[in-house]
Design a protein around this motif. Structure first.
Motif, mmCIF file in Angstrom:
data_model
loop_
_atom_site.group_PDB
_atom_site.id
_atom_site.type_symbol
_atom_site.label_atom_id
_atom_site.label_comp_id
_atom_site.label_asym_id
_atom_site.label_seq_id
_atom_site.Cartn_x
_atom_site.Cartn_y
_atom_site.Cartn_z
ATOM 1 N N ALA A 61 0.846 -1.203 0.000
ATOM 2 C CA ALA A 61 0.000 0.000 0.000
ATOM 3 C C ALA A 61 0.880 1.250 0.000
ATOM 4 C CB ALA A 61 -0.903 -0.006 1.231
ATOM 5 N N ASP A 62 0.398 2.304 -0.629
ATOM 6 C CA ASP A 62 1.168 3.551 -0.718
ATOM 7 C C ASP A 62 1.603 4.063 0.650
ATOM 8 O OD1 ASP A 62 1.086 3.584 -3.476
ATOM 9 O OD2 ASP A 62 -0.605 4.985 -3.585
ATOM 10 N N GLU A 63 0.729 3.945 1.650
ATOM 11 C CA GLU A 63 1.076 4.456 2.980
ATOM 12 C C GLU A 63 2.152 3.606 3.668
ATOM 13 O OE1 GLU A 63 -2.766 2.055 3.444
ATOM 14 O OE2 GLU A 63 -2.057 3.599 2.066
ATOM 15 N N ASP A 64 2.410 2.405 3.150
ATOM 16 C CA ASP A 64 3.462 1.551 3.705
ATOM 17 C C ASP A 64 4.800 1.722 2.988
ATOM 18 O OD1 ASP A 64 1.779 0.488 5.627
ATOM 19 O OD2 ASP A 64 1.146 -1.176 4.341
ATOM 20 N N ARG A 65 4.851 2.566 1.988
ATOM 21 C CA ARG A 65 6.094 2.829 1.248
ATOM 22 C C ARG A 65 6.795 4.053 1.824
ATOM 23 N NH1 ARG A 65 6.160 -0.136 -3.375
ATOM 24 N NH2 ARG A 65 4.153 -0.829 -4.187
ATOM 25 N N LEU A 66 8.107 4.101 1.663
ATOM 26 C CA LEU A 66 8.832 5.333 1.976
ATOM 27 C C LEU A 66 8.693 6.250 0.773
ATOM 28 C CD1 LEU A 66 12.196 4.138 3.579
ATOM 29 C CD2 LEU A 66 10.183 5.054 4.721
ATOM 30 N N PRO A 67 8.361 7.511 0.999
ATOM 31 C CA PRO A 67 8.273 8.430 -0.146
ATOM 32 C C PRO A 67 9.666 8.744 -0.681
ATOM 33 C CG PRO A 67 7.807 9.584 1.912
ATOM 34 C CD PRO A 67 7.981 8.135 2.256
ATOM 35 N N MET A 68 9.745 8.816 -2.007
ATOM 36 C CA MET A 68 11.001 9.161 -2.645
ATOM 37 C C MET A 68 11.110 10.684 -2.626
ATOM 38 S SD MET A 68 12.413 7.962 -6.386
ATOM 39 C CE MET A 68 12.526 6.222 -6.039
ATOM 40 N N ILE A 69 12.176 11.185 -1.969
ATOM 41 C CA ILE A 69 12.323 12.629 -1.837
ATOM 42 C C ILE A 69 13.518 13.163 -2.609
ATOM 43 C CG2 ILE A 69 11.202 12.656 0.423
ATOM 44 C CD1 ILE A 69 13.970 12.890 1.681
#
Length: 157
Positions: free
Chosen positions: A145-153
């Motif tokens: 799920a998107d909320e379980d991913r680290l955002p790419m910054i």
């Protein structure tokens, strides 16, 4: 998700490619492997995801995400799955990168909870190293799920 390797890594790859071209008649490959690939993976992941790296002292944890999740980073220059060693400490999160040295780009193969990979793709116990099936890893990644991913910054996209 694909990304460009950082300029300083591109310079290293360009130097390697010059060696490879110069000695082409001898079929020398000048492969990146071992600690260098692991270090490159951790450095690239730190740039892409804002990780605070721990250095060599923490077995099973390579760094911490901006939200303080512990992170393990695996990187490879081949299309094989990452190798795991049995360790006591498990990270909250796992990032697996494929580094394509010829194209000077990389790809995030897995960005999600490490526990899913450990429980679904690794045996309950083993010795030495165990390689995780790349196809299985990609399938698990599709279900994160998107909320379980680290955002790419990072800016290497």
């Amino acid at each position: 998700m694909k990304f460009r390797l950082p300029p300083h890594v591109q310079e290293l790859v360009a130097a390697r490619n010059k060696l490879k071209d110069h000695f082409a008649a001898y079929d020398l490959r000048f492969t990146f492997d071992g600690n260098l690939v692991g270090d490159l993976g951790e450095a690239v992941a730190a740039d892409l995801f804002g990780l605070r790296l721990t250095g060599r002292s923490n077995e099973g944890i390579d760094g911490y995400a901006p939200d303080d999740r512990s992170v393990q980073v695996k990187a490879s220059g081949t299309r094989r799955g990452p190798a795991f060693r049995p360790v006591e400490t498990k990270a909250d999160h796992l990032i697996v990168l494929h580094l394509d040295y010829e194209a000077c780009e990389g790809e995030v193969i897995y960005n999600g909870p490490e526990g899913r990979v450990v429980s679904e793709l690794l045996p309950e116990s083993w010795t030495g190293q165990h390689t995780v099936n790349l196809r299985g890893l990609l399938k698990l990644n599709d279900g994160v799920a998107d909320e379980d991913r680290l955002p790419m910054i990072g800016s290497n996209q």
